[in-house]
Scaffold this active site. Structure first.
Site, short mmCIF file in Angstrom:
data_model
loop_
_atom_site.label_atom_id
_atom_site.label_comp_id
_atom_site.label_asym_id
_atom_site.label_seq_id
_atom_site.Cartn_x
_atom_site.Cartn_y
_atom_site.Cartn_z
N GLY A 1 1.13 -1.19 -0.09
CA GLY A 1 -0.33 0.30 0.49
C GLY A 1 0.72 1.57 0.10
O GLY A 1 1.39 1.94 -0.92
N CYS B 1 -10.42 21.25 17.73
CA CYS B 1 -10.46 21.69 19.52
C CYS B 1 -9.94 20.19 20.08
O CYS B 1 -10.66 19.54 20.86
CB CYS B 1 -11.80 21.66 19.51
SG CYS B 1 -12.52 22.92 18.83
#
Ligand code: LLP
Length: 429
Positions: free
Chosen positions: A283, A351
């Site tokens: 991959g 956040c």
């Protein structure tokens, strides 16, 4: 910039970073940021290098879709002769949408559902890599229901130490959830013989990811071939595949990458005498350095004795630095690397304190509006993106010979709420 060229497809022309001659700042103006940018020629080069290295033995390269499953990339690899390695019904769907036929597909994965297995059997996949005795029973049941014989390989855990940079990407050591324990594999094979809708065609392993050395493959292959010889002695006549998985390392900062030629020579030496067909499932090696993430600087601020460069990409777009503490080179897309430099954290808008791309990194001085290139983002980049903080996932762009095309549109706010009905269809509980 560290040492070594990560991919010759990305060059600096004057002050500007280009992909196959296409200016990334101009591309970013056209498609917006953040955007993943992939080089077709870099993908081709990697594929061909590996194919050449394996040329001596009968082999099949099954690209691991999980690394980057964009349809345009899957099509490009299919044109080169690749098959695919999939790990879910969704990846099966993607592969088929990209044109892959059943025999071009190998189905791996530690937790396949009955439905996914049935879909794979209907599609006529070349192999299902079975990971446990209980999975054997499910494949048997699904194959019986469909009235077919399931072509299977056993994924065996060779229980070999590997030197992967992060524990999360080691899979071939004793005690991981992956594969059939080495000591149990022969028993599971014998058990498969009693199940009339299964045909054991091969053995499979996958050691982990980002492995630069050939040595673990040598050790693991020796274990698998020992098992193979036992199975031959047990009368298994149909064995024809040896799947050695993926895992070949790329260079993220000039460190040593896997040597395809050495890998090819070693596996060929080991497999050639058996007459088995070799399967590999790369991959990262194929796409890792063929892609970058382009992001725009939103703010630069100083606080608590540190300087933060805040970008419009975050961990939702590119998770590797946060999740694996992975190092990725970052450069300004439009200024020379000799510009004034300082030590900064490159962080996203999410956040979370873990939302970073680089910590205490020396970087060319950039300001709001400047573009940054995050390198080696072609593998496990977009595919691991999420919508956390209700952030649409970024665009993906393929560059080929001086041209570029959007191969995945940036998500819209509508996409974010598409599956949430405004009128609820209550059902009696
Ligand atoms: N085959 C199997 C069965 C796999 O599980 C994997 C990857 C591959 C092949 C391809 O491995 P590669 O050639 O790409 O190393 N998200 C992590 C990597 C997870 C790899 C999972 N399995 C990362 O960003 O580093």
């Amino acid at each position: 910039m560290g040492q070594g060229v990560l991919s010759p497809a990305f060059t600096r022309e004057g002050d500007v970073v280009c992909c196959e001659g296409v200016s990334l700042p101009r591309l970013a103006d056209a498609v917006g940021t953040p955007a993943y940018v992939y080089s077709a020629s870099a993908i081709r080069t990697q594929y061909r290098t590996l194919a050449d290295a394996l040329g001596r033995v009968p082999h099949r390269i099954h690209y691991s879709v999980k690394a980057n499953g964009n349809l345009a990339i899957l099509r490009l690899l299919r044109e080169l002769g690749a098959g695919v390695d999939i790990v879910s019904g969704g990846e099966l769907y993607r592969a088929r949408r990209a044109g892959y036929q059943g025999p071009e597909i190998v189905f791996s994965g530690v937790g396949k559902t009955g439905g996914e297995i049935a879909d794979a059997l209907r599609a006529g996949v070349r192999l299902i890599n079975v990971e446990s005795e209980s999975e054997l029973a499910v494949v048997e049941a699904e194959a019986a229901r469909l009235g077919v014989q399931a072509p299977i390989a056993l994924r065996v855990n060779p229980e070999i130490e590997v030197s992967s940079p992060h524990a999360y990407i080691k899979t071939g050591e004793r005690g991981t959830k992956f594969g059939i324990g080495y000591d149990q594999a022969r028993q599971v094979a014998l058990r498969s013989r009693g199940l009339p809708h299964l045909r054991l065609l091969g053995l499979d392993m996958h050691l982990g990811s980002q492995i630069p050395d050939v040595a673990p493959y040598v050790a693991a292959l020796a274990r698998l071939l020992e098992l193979y010889r036992h199975l031959v002695a047990d009368g298994f006549r149909d064995l024809r595949y040896l799947d050695v998985g993926g895992g070949l390392a790329v260079s993220y900062d000039g460190e040593r990458a896997a040597d395809a030629a050495a890998f090819g020579a070693m596996v060929s030496d080991a497999v050639e005498p058996t007459g088995l067909t070799l399967i590999v499932e790369p991959g990262r090696y194929i796409v890792g350095n063929a892609g970058v993430l382009v992001t725009r600087v939103l703010y630069r601020k100083q606080t608590g004795g540190k300087t933060y460069v805040i970008t419009d990409a975050g961990m939702t777009d590119f998770l590797r630095p946060s999740h694996y503490s992975a190092y990725h080179r970052i450069e300004s897309a439009a200024r020379a690397p000799v510009w004034a430099r300082s030590t900064v954290d490159v962080v996203g808008p999410v956040c979370e304190s873990g939302d970073f791309f680089a910590v205490d990194r020396e970087l060319t001085d950039v300001a709001a509006g400047d573009l940054l290139v995050i390198y080696s983002a072609g593998a496990y980049g977009f595919v691991m993106a999420s919508n956390y903080n209700a952030r649409p996932r970024p665009a993906e762009v393929l560059v080929e010979g001086g041209r570029f095309a959007v191969v995945s549109e940036r998500e819209t706010y509508d996409d974010l709420v598409r599956h949430e009905p405004s009128t609820l269809a209550w059902r009696d509980g």
